[in-house]
Design an enzyme around this catalytic site. Structure first.
Site, PDB file in Angstrom:
ATOM      1  N   TYR A  33       0.830  -1.211   0.000  1.00 58.70           N
ATOM      2  CA  TYR A  33       0.000   0.000   0.000  1.00 58.70           C
ATOM      3  C   TYR A  33       0.859   1.253   0.000  1.00 58.70           C
ATOM      4  CZ  TYR A  33       0.876   0.836   5.004  1.00 58.70           C
ATOM      5  OH  TYR A  33       1.466   1.106   6.214  1.00 58.70           O
ATOM      6  N   LYS A 147       6.524  -1.946   1.910  1.00 60.98           N
ATOM      7  CA  LYS A 147       5.333  -1.361   2.534  1.00 60.98           C
ATOM      8  C   LYS A 147       4.167  -2.338   2.391  1.00 60.98           C
ATOM      9  CE  LYS A 147       3.138   3.146   3.115  1.00 60.98           C
ATOM     10  NZ  LYS A 147       3.159   3.118   4.564  1.00 60.98           N
ATOM     11  N   GLU A 180      12.029   2.286  14.373  1.00 62.85           N
ATOM     12  CA  GLU A 180      11.089   3.336  13.930  1.00 62.85           C
ATOM     13  C   GLU A 180       9.811   3.187  14.736  1.00 62.85           C
ATOM     14  OE1 GLU A 180       9.783   2.719   9.842  1.00 62.85           O
ATOM     15  OE2 GLU A 180       9.854   0.559  10.118  1.00 62.85           O
ATOM     16  N   LEU A 205      11.063   1.224   7.217  1.00 58.90           N
ATOM     17  CA  LEU A 205      10.474   1.684   5.962  1.00 58.90           C
ATOM     18  C   LEU A 205      11.171   2.978   5.548  1.00 58.90           C
ATOM     19  CD1 LEU A 205       8.004   1.137   4.015  1.00 58.90           C
ATOM     20  CD2 LEU A 205       6.954   3.060   5.183  1.00 58.90           C
TER      21      LEU A 205
HETATM   22  N1  PMP Z   1       7.428   3.746   9.091  1.00 54.87           N
HETATM   23  C1  PMP Z   1       6.327   2.990   9.039  1.00 54.87           C
HETATM   24  C2  PMP Z   1       6.348   1.613   9.628  1.00 54.87           C
HETATM   25  C3  PMP Z   1       5.153   3.481   8.427  1.00 54.87           C
HETATM   26  O1  PMP Z   1       4.053   2.721   8.355  1.00 54.87           O
HETATM   27  C4  PMP Z   1       5.165   4.803   7.895  1.00 54.87           C
HETATM   28  C5  PMP Z   1       3.919   5.382   7.286  1.00 54.87           C
HETATM   29  N2  PMP Z   1       3.495   4.697   6.177  1.00 54.87           N
HETATM   30  C6  PMP Z   1       6.336   5.554   7.977  1.00 54.87           C
HETATM   31  C7  PMP Z   1       7.458   4.994   8.584  1.00 54.87           C
HETATM   32  C8  PMP Z   1       6.410   6.948   7.418  1.00 54.87           C
HETATM   33  O2  PMP Z   1       6.397   6.916   6.012  1.00 54.87           O
HETATM   34  P1  PMP Z   1       5.876   8.152   5.148  1.00 54.87           P
HETATM   35  O3  PMP Z   1       6.707   9.319   5.544  1.00 54.87           O
HETATM   36  O4  PMP Z   1       6.109   7.718   3.749  1.00 54.87           O
HETATM   37  O5  PMP Z   1       4.425   8.356   5.482  1.00 54.87           O
END
Ligand code: PMP
Length: 285
Positions: A33, A147, A180, A205
């Site tokens: 996603y 993701k 994270e 991620l």
């Molecule tokens: N880490 C994880 C595990 C996430 O699910 C997300 C949000 N999708 C992020 C970091 C932040 O990613 P982004 O800045 O692309 O929203």
């Protein structure tokens, strides 16, 4: 006015938007996603999101359900049909529908669902005053760089944070380093004023907001290091914050009940958030 979603080729009212019971996303979490911020009808960092989607799909050997341009047209149509200018687009692609069998079925088409919604204004308060985070063991799999819709550890972690009255849970690897958040990337500003976030690997991620903020921080000549940091270092840091497409940059003022800095939102965090707002307000399609 009812919300409109896009489900496998059709625009549907939310209440009528359904997928097949043997969609592999439903049975195996066999899908990926993206969440894209829409600001003044612009898709913020669209290319980076499409690149990450491509990486996730390729990693799982799932093909694109349609050309990027067609997908973009649907995103625009969804913003129009849902009548907002600022919000988010959610894109989910699964391997498709097939009789339940673990191995990849042959000859099926990937399934595509897209939803759109106005972004709640509720996170403004958190951004101004800061939030608290708890720390939890990172129990996820070895490919957190994909993701994937397989988010059970993230769901459990976020709920644990909510149970303890916190906004987010920072996950900790076996060596005691922060990986994270459950849906955000983690950052600190060291006692020497250096901005720090963990480097990319299979353990986190590659957040799009993270990438954009690294670029902004570098342009602003901030001292920046991409490296691991321990929970102890985070607790004794000068500032801390988390980032995501929907949380933007949200200051963290407490970690496991320990007050960060003087408990107020840090100056460097504020400066970065300001620059990020400028960036998203000036972004052109
Ligand atoms: N880490 C994880 C595990 C996430 O699910 C997300 C949000 N999708 C992020 C970091 C932040 O990613 P982004 O800045 O692309 O929203």
């Amino acid at each position: 006015m009812s919300r409109i979603a896009f489900v496998n080729g059709r625009y549907k009212r939310h209440s009528d938007a359904v997928v097949h019971i043997e969609d592999r996303g439903y049975q195996f979490s066999d899908g990926v996603y993206e969440v894209i911020l829409v600001k003044n009808k612009n898709f913020i960092d669209e290319k980076k999101h499409f690149d990450r989607l491509d990486y996730s799909l390729t990693s799982l050997d799932i093909s694109w359900p349609m050309k990027k341009n067609s997908m973009r047209q649907i995103m625009q149509e969804l913003v129009y049909k849902n009548r907002f200018v600022t919000g988010i687009i959610y894109i989910q692609i699964t391997r498709g529908v097939a009789r339940r069998d673990h191995s990849f079925p042959k000859g099926i088409k990937p399934a595509l669902v897209m939803t759109a919604r106005r972004l709640p204004k509720s996170n403004d308060g958190d951004i101004k005053s800061g939030v608290s985070v708890i720390t939890i063991k990172d129990i996820r799999w070895g490919r957190c760089d994909i993701k994937s819709v397989s988010l059970l550890p993230n769901v459990l972690g976020k709920q644990e944070a909510r149970n303890q009255g916190a906004y987010e849970a920072w996950q900790i690897d076996n060596e005691g380093f922060v990986t994270e958040g459950t849906s955000t990337n983690a950052w600190i500003v060291s006692s020497h004023g250096v901005l720090i976030t963990r480097g990319l690997s299979n353990q986190i991620l590659s957040g799009i907001t993270r990438l954009t903020l690294i670029k902004i921080a570098t342009e602003l000549n901030f001292k920046f290091e991409e490296r691991q940091f321990s929970v102890d270092e985070a607790k004794s840091s000068r500032e801390a914050f988390l980032t995501s497409s929907t949380s933007f940059l949200t200051p963290v003022t407490q970690i496991d009940g320990v007050v960060i800095g003087n408990g107020a939102v840090g100056l460097l965090s504020m400066r970065l958030l300001q620059a990020y707002h400028q960036y998203i307000n000036s972004s052109e399609i």
